[in-house]
Design a protein around this motif. Structure first.
Motif: not given
Length: 207
Positions: A8, A10-11, A52-53, A95, A99, A101, A119, A123, A146
């Motif tokens: 989950f 994202r970056r 992941v980015d 983003l 999400e 980061v 992470s 979450r 976030r």
């Protein structure tokens, strides 16, 4: 029990600026077990969070083509300006506010090992989770945030701002970091300690 990869997340923003004045050379380019310190960070990210980015903010250095490289504005504008650049980087879509980061310092070669724990803590907790090292110190550049709250905390004038002031505007969970995750390369003594850890990590383990 092994920790599952943070699917989950994202970056990942890797802050790769800094003058390396105490070490006397570019600390992110120093050799560590056959690859640079920065490459070790990026390899760690790909191992624990494949796909992941990844955005590297700082002067251009050789490295994998799978990451996006950007500069803060102006160059040398400080870590908060680098955070702003990493958040604004164009990776095909923006983003969303909710999400997650991750933010990592490029001179902490073993930092990626903390991403699953951070992470998971972020979450379901407010604006994210910040790492706490073995000495009880907060590590705001070893944390998962976030995206929306972090963007608002960074604000429209990030140049010269202090990371701890930005983080102080957020509601964060605290997560104890794994051993060695917060080790950085600031001095020659730091480098030798990091090299020793790298040697022990690659040594074959007895059954």
């Amino acid at each position: 029990m092994p920790v599952e990869p943070p699917s989950f997340l994202r970056r990942v923003i890797v802050l790769a600026g800094g003058g390396s004045r105490r070490l006397g050379q570019d600390k992110l380019a120093v050799d560590l077990d056959g690859r640079t310190v920065l490459d070790t960070v990026l390899r760690g990210v790909s191992n624990v969070a494949p796909g992941v980015d990844v955005v590297v903010v700082g002067p251009h250095r050789p490295g994998p083509d799978t990451v996006l490289r950007v500069r803060e504005e102006p160059p040398g504008g400080g870590p908060v300006a680098a955070l702003a650049a990493g958040l604004a980087a164009d990776l095909g879509r923006g983003l969303a506010d909710d999400e997650l980061v991750a933010v990592l310092a490029g001179d902490q070669p073993f930092a990626a090992g903390a991403l699953p724990l951070l992470s998971a803590a972020a979450r379901d907790n407010g604006d994210g989770a910040v790492g706490v090292d073995e000495d009880g110190r907060y590590q705001p550049l070893l944390a998962v945030y976030r995206a929306g709250p972090l963007r608002r905390a960074v604000g429209s004038d990030p140049v010269g701002a202090r990371v701890r002031d930005v983080v102080g505007r957020l509601t964060l969970a605290r997560a104890a970091l794994p051993e060695n995750a917060a080790l950085d390369v600031d001095t020659r003594a730091d480098l030798e300690r990091v090299r020793d850890v790298a040697r022990r990590k690659r040594a074959p383990r007895r059954p």
